[in-house]
Design a protein around this motif. Structure first.
Motif, PDB file in Angstrom:
ATOM      1  N   LEU A   9      31.987  43.148  51.176  1.00 29.33           N
ATOM      2  CA  LEU A   9      31.837  44.487  51.144  1.00 29.33           C
ATOM      3  C   LEU A   9      31.426  44.852  49.767  1.00 29.33           C
ATOM      4  O   LEU A   9      30.266  45.799  49.782  1.00 29.33           O
ATOM      5  N   LEU A  10      31.748  44.550  48.889  1.00 28.23           N
ATOM      6  CA  LEU A  10      31.382  44.899  47.267  1.00 28.23           C
ATOM      7  C   LEU A  10      29.995  44.276  47.042  1.00 28.23           C
ATOM      8  O   LEU A  10      29.155  44.782  46.252  1.00 28.23           O
ATOM      9  N   ARG A  11      29.599  43.046  47.736  1.00 29.45           N
ATOM     10  CA  ARG A  11      28.441  42.295  47.475  1.00 29.45           C
ATOM     11  C   ARG A  11      27.492  43.294  48.062  1.00 29.45           C
ATOM     12  O   ARG A  11      26.232  43.515  47.567  1.00 29.45           O
ATOM     13  N   ALA A  12      27.532  43.806  49.450  1.00 31.61           N
ATOM     14  CA  ALA A  12      26.742  44.589  50.042  1.00 31.61           C
ATOM     15  C   ALA A  12      26.506  46.112  49.128  1.00 31.61           C
ATOM     16  O   ALA A  12      25.514  46.593  49.076  1.00 31.61           O
ATOM     17  N   ALA A  13      27.665  46.457  48.667  1.00 33.94           N
ATOM     18  CA  ALA A  13      27.441  47.661  48.075  1.00 33.94           C
ATOM     19  C   ALA A  13      26.754  47.430  46.426  1.00 33.94           C
ATOM     20  O   ALA A  13      25.806  48.503  46.239  1.00 33.94           O
ATOM     21  N   THR A  14      26.817  46.327  46.223  1.00 33.38           N
ATOM     22  CA  THR A  14      25.925  45.842  44.784  1.00 33.38           C
ATOM     23  C   THR A  14      24.515  46.032  45.140  1.00 33.38           C
ATOM     24  O   THR A  14      23.665  46.363  44.245  1.00 33.38           O
ATOM     25  N   GLY A  15      24.324  45.208  46.481  1.00 27.09           N
ATOM     26  CA  GLY A  15      22.933  45.092  46.679  1.00 27.09           C
ATOM     27  C   GLY A  15      22.077  46.536  46.930  1.00 27.09           C
ATOM     28  O   GLY A  15      21.114  46.907  46.690  1.00 27.09           O
ATOM     29  N   ALA A  61      21.207  40.774  36.804  1.00 30.00           N
ATOM     30  CA  ALA A  61      22.260  40.161  36.702  1.00 30.00           C
ATOM     31  C   ALA A  61      23.649  40.578  37.320  1.00 30.00           C
ATOM     32  O   ALA A  61      24.486  39.583  37.785  1.00 30.00           O
ATOM     33  N   ALA A  62      23.586  41.693  37.585  1.00 32.95           N
ATOM     34  CA  ALA A  62      24.769  42.328  38.666  1.00 32.95           C
ATOM     35  C   ALA A  62      24.676  41.824  40.018  1.00 32.95           C
ATOM     36  O   ALA A  62      25.730  41.422  40.551  1.00 32.95           O
ATOM     37  N   LEU A  63      23.427  41.621  40.652  1.00 32.01           N
ATOM     38  CA  LEU A  63      23.223  41.044  41.955  1.00 32.01           C
ATOM     39  C   LEU A  63      23.463  39.752  41.925  1.00 32.01           C
ATOM     40  O   LEU A  63      23.988  39.264  42.964  1.00 32.01           O
ATOM     41  N   ALA A  64      23.007  38.964  41.010  1.00 33.07           N
ATOM     42  CA  ALA A  64      23.230  37.316  40.915  1.00 33.07           C
ATOM     43  C   ALA A  64      24.959  37.320  40.780  1.00 33.07           C
ATOM     44  O   ALA A  64      25.273  36.500  41.623  1.00 33.07           O
ATOM     45  N   ALA A  65      25.883  37.975  39.970  1.00 33.11           N
ATOM     46  CA  ALA A  65      26.962  37.947  40.020  1.00 33.11           C
ATOM     47  C   ALA A  65      27.629  38.184  41.416  1.00 33.11           C
ATOM     48  O   ALA A  65      28.560  37.401  41.975  1.00 33.11           O
ATOM     49  N   ASP A  69      28.879  32.315  45.073  1.00 29.94           N
ATOM     50  CA  ASP A  69      30.147  32.041  46.179  1.00 29.94           C
ATOM     51  C   ASP A  69      31.019  31.253  45.525  1.00 29.94           C
ATOM     52  O   ASP A  69      30.686  30.093  44.766  1.00 29.94           O
ATOM     53  N   PRO A  70      31.932  31.725  45.274  1.00 29.97           N
ATOM     54  CA  PRO A  70      32.380  33.086  45.602  1.00 29.97           C
ATOM     55  C   PRO A  70      32.121  34.044  44.666  1.00 29.97           C
ATOM     56  O   PRO A  70      31.587  34.033  43.393  1.00 29.97           O
ATOM     57  N   PRO A  71      31.823  35.699  45.257  1.00 28.93           N
ATOM     58  CA  PRO A  71      31.298  36.574  44.202  1.00 28.93           C
ATOM     59  C   PRO A  71      32.050  36.731  43.236  1.00 28.93           C
ATOM     60  O   PRO A  71      33.179  36.826  43.279  1.00 28.93           O
ATOM     61  N   ASP A  72      31.428  37.231  42.102  1.00 23.66           N
ATOM     62  CA  ASP A  72      32.023  37.517  40.739  1.00 23.66           C
ATOM     63  C   ASP A  72      32.012  38.979  40.662  1.00 23.66           C
ATOM     64  O   ASP A  72      31.047  39.555  40.014  1.00 23.66           O
ATOM     65  N   ILE A  73      32.951  39.759  41.362  1.00 25.62           N
ATOM     66  CA  ILE A  73      32.966  41.060  41.431  1.00 25.62           C
ATOM     67  C   ILE A  73      33.170  41.715  39.872  1.00 25.62           C
ATOM     68  O   ILE A  73      32.605  42.929  39.626  1.00 25.62           O
TER      69      ILE A  73
END
Length: 946
Positions: A9-15, A61-65, A69-73
């Protein structure tokens, strides 16, 4: 997609956030979004461009983090906040210190289409300060998330926080007034039960908050289940203890609402514990607009309770899922108790499924109040029964639980509904699943006296197909009455007949006589087969006795404790046990007197063990006296004495003075003191075992017919008459029978040091069956060895330690069984006799008798024996035939492997033909003899049997 829903969910929000930053990545695009002109000063324009370049770098850099796998939130949130700070600085240079109102229109043009359609989101509100950026989408008329749900209000908040230790990224979904249809949402079978209890229009409503952060997914600030306010619209039921939990389910998240429903309908009241409704949410699917699956409602229900009160009939019941056990699968268990006037009906049972096979066991009882008079003061207080299919009886938990009241949970329990979890757990342990098993048996409750002073509850259960009879009993004697008993004795009994043993075990529990409590255990065990023994014990065994049978392990000491209300206490305990080679007895007395915070305590303990062969005994005496204050020792003395004998006598004593901390406890040790002469060798006569064994085989009683395993005779013959005259001494057998010959003088194929008290000649000899037996004057008949239990110590010279460690009995060769079929008779002449049989024709009244002739033929059997000294080569032919009908071989419990620990080499073992074991293994007696012959200084006897 990964398996972390919060990370997804946070990966999608970051994107989404990075995409919006890229929309304003140049000075012209940012100025257009803000509605501001570009600066005319080249330096200011360059500064704006520099801030936006830095923002783009941080956004990448935020999108890369976030996409790792796993996401670095945590890193994604920190770098994303840095990118936003650069954009805010650029906006300030363009004349817009608060860009939030201008960015709202930009974000409104790029709403997540899936979230808009699923939640009905409207344009967001934007709050941007120097500490955080918060985007919130709200809706007042949201659509149903999935069929069977209702939603009053929803909100989705995404926040990037620049405060604290480096900032953070969070996403929160708030669902206000989330309603779930308990029955109508899905058509699963459990909902039919719910619809009966709570009605078809039942619905539960609650407010749900879910937050995704670098710490994972939380509900109402907690990772585990939390209690939340909720209402239930069920018509006839109320909702109690609603709990919300969030748990990962693959790459999605399961939102579970669990509670307890209580309802009533006239005289019937019901409680459904563990009613659960689960909505599975896939974060990516939610943002993409993929429809969510319907909620799963109604399972798993932890329990259903029912109560009934019509005046004439009162009672209740309990039904709950049964978890899988080691010998039984998952299923359902339940208990029922009803009172119909003077009759109490109680029942409980288990229904389980394992490997496609279904098993069940049920126990039902009817208690009579008033009881039925039987005469002489005796009454019938209750009847019942045990019935099981696909189960057997396991007496191990029964034996271990006698002192804990396990019998009372099976025989006429006072309140089976209230104690249902414990009762059902006991049922699962005592009656494990077995595919071809069947258990049946009656139960009785008997009393004596008016009111009942003595009561006995007993059940007799038969387990098939391997017949085992198990007797369960519980007794209580209370005087003068059960409610105000001065003498109250309670006992539990377990008896097993079959399965290779006879076991009787009893425990006196929670009993008292006046101010004195009484308890203790008693047991008798006669075990047959591969590890035979006979043991009697009252109160357990000697503390250092290591061969306690598992069936009698844990027997309580026979004890009594006196504690009148005057500060004086006394406890007496003791035991006595008899095994095939030992007599064990001992006791302990403890006395204490307490005055306020001070106490004087003393104890005397005696333990003795007498060994029969070779004769000897050991006595331990322990005396303790001490003074205590406030629970700490002020002074004390411990004395210990160990005495062994009689040839020679061996004495050792120790003493210790106990002093208060921090003073040391001085001690003294005396001995060992050895005196007296070793016992002179017992005068022995010398016997030759070979002639004795041969004379035993010459006895006609040593020969008998034996049924052929796995063979069904074509007809059943009447017993043959005793042979007289010329045939006297001969053994008649059926034409299809086997012929068995056994003797009990000494085991065959085992090294003999003695036979009883007599030495053997030749010394340390072994008697074997030499070659194949002659049947009808010819060799070639199939034969195999017959094994019986022999007392080990009667044929070996053992040390004291070996005698204690040796098995009481071992299965050794006692004779042979011969298959005479196909052998030529000695005399072909026959004797005519008469055989009468009848033909029975259905639906006809006449019977026809016939006569026929048959002949008896004589066979002579000759068996050769050979006696050889230890170490000599055996004068015998190899056994060419396997034992008849032996589908499974189980190594005896006393079988051992001999290994020299100094060299890690396995010693040579006797011929497998003599022992009946696999190569490399030997009975205990042969292993000990091998070690003695090899002179092993370090010996390891590894038990390998079952």
């Amino acid at each position: 997609m990964g398996a972390d829903p919060a990370g997804e969910l946070l990966r999608a929000a970051t994107g989404y956030a990075v995409a919006r930053l890229r929309d304003v990545a140049t000075p012209s695009s940012l100025a257009a979004a803000l509605g501001q002109p570009l600066p005319t000063d080249a330096a200011d324009l360059a500064a704006v461009a520099a801030h936006l370049t830095s923002a783009a770098s941080e956004a990448d850099a935020a999108l890369a983090a976030a996409t790792r796998d796993p996401p670095d939130i945590a890193s994604a949130g920190t770098t994303l906040w840095t990118a936003l700070a650069q954009v805010r600085a650029a906006a300030a240079l363009l004349g817009a210190p608060d860009p939030a109102p201008h960015l709202r229109a930009l974000i409104a043009q790029h709403l997540p289409a899936g979230a808009v359609s699923t939640l009905g989101l409207a344009d967001p509100t934007v709050a941007w300060t120097d500490r955080a950026l918060t985007l919130t989408w709200r809706t007042s008329t949201p659509p149903a998330l999935v069929p069977g749900t209702r939603l009053r209000r929803a909100a989705l908040t995404v926040a990037v926080d620049g405060g604290g230790a480096g900032g953070g990224l969070t996403a929160t979904l708030s669902l206000a007034g989330l309603g779930l249809d308990l029955v109508g949402a899905a058509g699963a079978a459990p909902n039919a039960v719910l619809s009966t209890i709570v009605g078809k229009a039942a619905r539960v409503t609650a407010d749900v908050d879910l937050t995704a952060s670098r710490h994972g997914l939380r509900t109402h600030g907690s990772a585990g289940p939390v209690s939340i306010p909720a209402t239930a619209d069920t018509g006839i039921a109320a909702l109690d203890d609603l709990r919300l939990s969030v748990r990962p389910q693959g790459g999605a998240v399961a939102i579970a609402l669990t509670g307890r429903l209580t309802g009533s309908l006239g005289p019937l009241a019901a409680v459904v514990d563990g009613v659960e409704a689960v909505i599975v949410v896939d974060p990516v699917a939610l943002l993409d607009g993929t429809p969510l699956p319907p909620p799963r409602v109604g399972a798993p229900v932890r329990g259903i309770g029912l109560s009934l009160d019509t005046g004439l009939v009162t009672g209740g019941g309990y039904l709950a899922p049964s978890p899988p056990t080691g010998a039984g699968g998952a299923g359902y268990g339940g208990a029922l108790q009803l009172r119909l006037g003077p009759v109490d009906v109680k029942a409980f049972g288990l229904l389980r499924e394992r490997g496609g096979e279904t098993s069940f066991v049920a126990v039902m009882s009817v208690e009579l109040n008033p009881a039925v008079e039987l005469g002489l003061g005796f009454t019938l207080n209750g009847v019942g029964g045990i019935l099981g299919h696909g189960v057997t009886i396991n007496t191990t938990p029964l034996a271990k639980g006698l002192k804990d009241g396990i019998i009372g949970r099976l025989l006429f329990p006072p309140d089976p509904v209230a104690a249902a979890p414990q009762i059902l757990g006991t049922l699962g342990e005592v009656f494990p699943a077995r595919d071809d098993g069947f258990v049946i048996g009656p139960m009785l409750a008997l009393g004596w006296g008016r009111p009942t002073l003595v009561r006995l509850d007993v059940a007799v259960a038969l387990a098939l197909p391997d017949p085992v009879v198990v007797v369960l009993g519980r007794a209580r004697a209370a005087f003068p009455t059960a409610d105000a008993a001065v003498i109250d004795l309670r006992a539990s009994l377990l008896a097993q007949f079959g399965g290779g043993m006879v076991l009787v075990r009893a425990e006196l529990e929670t009993s008292r006589v006046g101010f004195a409590s009484v308890q203790g255990g008693f047991g008798i065990l006669a075990r047959f087969g591969g590890d035979p023994t006979f043991v009697v014990s009252a109160g357990g065994f000697h503390p250092r006795y290591t061969k306690v049978p598992g069936e009698l392990a844990g027997l309580s000491r026979i004890s009594s404790e006196l504690a009148p209300p005057i500060g004086f206490q006394m406890r007496i305990s003791g035991y006595v046990a008899l095994t095939p080679n030992t007599l064990q007895l001992g006791g302990r007395i403890e006395v204490a007197y307490t005055v306020l915070v001070a106490a004087v305590r003393g104890s005397l303990e005696i333990n003795a063990i007498v060994q029969f062969n070779p004769f000897g005994f050991e006595l331990d005496l322990l005396v303790k006296v001490g003074v205590e204050a406030l629970g700490h020792t002020v002074a004390g003395v411990d004395l210990a004495l160990n005495l062994r004998g009689p040839s020679p006598w061996w004495v050792r004593g120790t003493g210790r003075l106990r002093l208060p901390w921090p003073l040391p406890d001085p001690s003294i040790s005396v001995g060992p003191i050895i005196f007296g002469d070793p016992a002179p060798p017992t005068p022995r006569s010398t016997v030759r075992p070979l002639p004795r064994i041969a004379r035993a085989f010459d006895d006609a009683t040593a020969w008998m017919p034996r049924a052929r395993p796995g063979f069904t005779p074509p007809v059943t013959l009447a017993p043959l008459p005793r042979l007289d005259g010329a045939d006297a001494g001969r053994t008649p057998i059926d034409p299809w029978a086997l012929l068995q010959a056994t003797q009990r003088v000494a085991p065959l194929g085992m090294r003999l040091d003695r036979v009883g008290p007599d030495t053997v000649d030749p010394p340390r000899c072994t008697v074997r069956i030499a070659g194949d037996p002659l049947v009808g004057g010819e060799q070639g008949a199939t034969w195999s060895q017959v094994r019986e239990a022999f007392a080990t110590a009667a044929f070996l010279d053992l040390t004291d330690d070996q005698a204690l460690d040796a098995p009481d009995f071992e299965d050794r060769t006692a004779g042979l069984v011969i298959d005479p079929s196909g052998s030529r008779p000695d005399s072909p002449a026959g004797v005519e006799a008469t055989m009468t049989y009848e033909d029975v024709h259905p639906f006809e009244t006449f019977r026809r008798s016939r006569r026929t002739a048959w002949w008896t033929q004589g066979l002579s059997v000759q068996v050769a024996l050979d006696a050889t000294a230890s170490g000599a080569s055996a004068l015998r032919a190899a056994n060419r035939y396997a034992e008849v009908a032996r589908p499974l071989t189980v190594r005896p419990a006393s079988a051992v492997r001999v290994a020299d620990l100094a060299t890690n080499a396995t010693a040579t073992t006797p011929d497998p033909a003599d022992t009946g074991l696999d190569a490399g293994f030997a009975p205990w007696s042969d292993a000990a003899a091998t070690a003695s012959d090899l002179g092993l200084s370090t010996l390891h006897l590894t038990k390998t049997g079952v």
